[in-house]
Design a protein around this motif. Structure first.
Motif: not given
Ligand code: F6P
Length: 480
Positions: A256-278
């Motif tokens: 889990l720890r290794e998989r959760a730090h791959r680039p595709d997860v980081t990309e989706r974090m950015a998209a989610l942050r956008e949806e959630i709001g600052e």
């Protein structure tokens, strides 16, 4: 009966480690193999390629059936399975549907999760008996395949409520084998289990008792099984030849720890942050859209939170991922529609120009789930009843800042995580709303400390260990 591949270790489960789809862009007849994960996959890779193992599973759809037809010697191509030897059974589609949808998911799942609306259901009529005959035939197909594949004295671990009759059937075909059965679901208490017709209840228990060992995820479910054996079969309940065991299943921390730090997860974090709001807090849930997961009451509790504590409006977002499951069943389709309706209703009633109170996603995306785990301030896991619930174990391991866990006392995971979670009765909307408020207001250091302990408890029993323990326990049945 002749052994085809002489396997020393055999696993049987309805859903196998690989499934197929016809690729729309691949031209006619182009099959694409998709590999799954989970405890059995980790377990079999842990025993290594020399262990001579075979996994027997069912073809779930047309593409799987086509793959079986193309398979040489009955085994799927190694490149599709990651080297694992897999025998997929092409059981008649009608028989499969009756057994999987008609009995396993509509009756046995409902009994063990106590999901019936009892004034009107269940109804055990002639149609039920017809489907039961298919369930028997489906179990027989597994028992026969296992009997063909197994070497003398081999260890066989049969999984779950789909295959409750297979242990007894296999025992009759191959008395030399060491057979285990493992239930991934809760087990119903006797009063509820006895909704089933008496002969069916006895056949189910007798099926599992054909194994040397019947194992469960928690003590609570093992005790319920024992109680049902006493209530239905009379004294002594569990025969001397069968033992009952417990093997908790934990999260796979390293993966889990290794998989959760791959680039595709980081990309989706950015998209989610956008949806959630600052700067907003997040209450995260990730589930199959499954009746027992209690997603609708989770949404209602969130709405109650916004009513009871208006100070959270604009400051929190409920990130709810509800992935499709068992859509062949009307009750699951209706439930999926209800989840959407309630989420939309909350957004329409409370949402503002810059704030969407519920961010709901229904398309399965593992990388996005991990992204939500990392962003979680609070994890909401409120099932009506659940064998274990791995999400409760995974979020504390992955969350970046350490999340608070709001956890149903009816989840198997509660036995291991209850001390550091905020406990809820899953039917109590008001109580769940209060727990969400407590979780959101928990001081950061306390949250981090609790998450650390949750994470340690959640990873104490890694999947490979869970599987190996089952095998070792069967060794005790080895003659001599
Ligand atoms: O919990 C029992 C179980 O069989 C799990 O092993 C699995 O994750 C889940 O149900 C999914 O069921 P299905 O194969 O019907 O999608």
């Amino acid at each position: 009966m002749a052994s085809t591949h002489g396997a020393e270790v055999l696993v049987a489960s309805n859903r196998g480690p690989v499934s197929y789809e016809v690729r729309p862009d691949g031209g006619a007849g182009s099959l694409h193999a998709k590999r799954g994960g989970g405890g059995l996959v980790s377990g079999l890779s842990a025993i290594g390629p020399d262990a001579n193992a075979v996994w027997v599973c069912a073809a779930l759809g047309d593409a799987d059936r086509e793959a079986v037809r193309r398979a040489e010697g009955g085994l799927l191509p190694a490149e599709d399975t990651g080297g694992q030897r897999v025998r997929m059974l092409d059981i008649d589609a009608g028989v499969f549907s009756d057994a999987y949808n008609g009995i396993a998911n509509s009756v046995l799942w409902f009994v063990h999760h106590m999901l019936y609306q009892t004034p009107l259901e269940p109804v055990f009529d002639a149609e039920f008996r017809r489907r039961w005959a298919s369930y028997q035939a489906y179990n027989r197909a597994f028992a026969e395949a296992l009997a063909e594949e197994a070497a003398d004295g081999a260890a066989v671990v049969i999984q779950d409520y789909h295959l409750a009759l297979a242990p007894r059937m296999l025992r009759e075909l191959r008395p030399d084998l060491r057979i285990g059965h493992f239930s991934h679901t809760p087990w119903a208490p006797p009063d509820y289990f006895r909704l089933l017709p008496d002969d069916i209840a006895a056949e189910l228990l007798g099926g599992i008792l054909g194994a040397d060992r019947a194992a469960f995820l928690t003590r609570r479910w093992a005790d319920a099984f024992r109680d049902c054996c006493h209530a239905v079969l009379g004294s002594p309940g569990i025969p001397a030849g069968t033992r009952v065991g417990v093997h908790g299943l934990g999260a796979d921390a390293d993966f889990l720890r290794e998989r959760a730090h791959r680039p595709d997860v980081t990309e989706r974090m950015a998209a989610l942050r956008e949806e959630i709001g600052e700067g907003r807090r997040t209450i995260v849930r990730v589930d199959r859209t499954e009746l027992s997961k209690n997603i609708v009451r989770g949404l209602l509790a969130y709405r109650q939170l916004l009513d009871d504590h208006p100070e959270w409006r604009e400051r929190v977002v409920h990130v709810a991922f509800a992935y499709p499951s068992r859509q062949d069943l009307a009750v699951y389709r209706d439930y999926t529609a209800e989840v959407r309706r309630v989420a939309d209703d909350i957004n329409a009633s409370y949402g503002t120009e810059g704030w969407t109170p519920v961010v709901l996603h229904v398309k399965d995306d593992f990388a996005r789930s991990l992204a939500a785990y990392r962003l979680a301030d609070v994890a909401l896991v409120n099932p009506i009843r659940d064998g274990m619930n791995l999400v409760a174990k995974e979020v504390p391991v992955v969350s970046d800042e350490g999340c608070a866990l709001v956890l149903s006392r009816e989840a198997g995971a509660f036995e291991e995580l209850g001390e550091d979670a905020l406990t809820v009765n899953p039917y109590d909307i008001q109580g769940t709303a209060t727990a969400l408020h407590q979780a959101l207001t928990m001081p950061a250091h306390e949250r981090a400390e609790r998450a650390k302990r949750l994470s340690a408890a959640a990873t104490a029993l890694p999947p490979a260990q869970w599987f190996l323990d089952q095998l070792h326990a069967l060794d005790e049945n080895r003659p001599g």
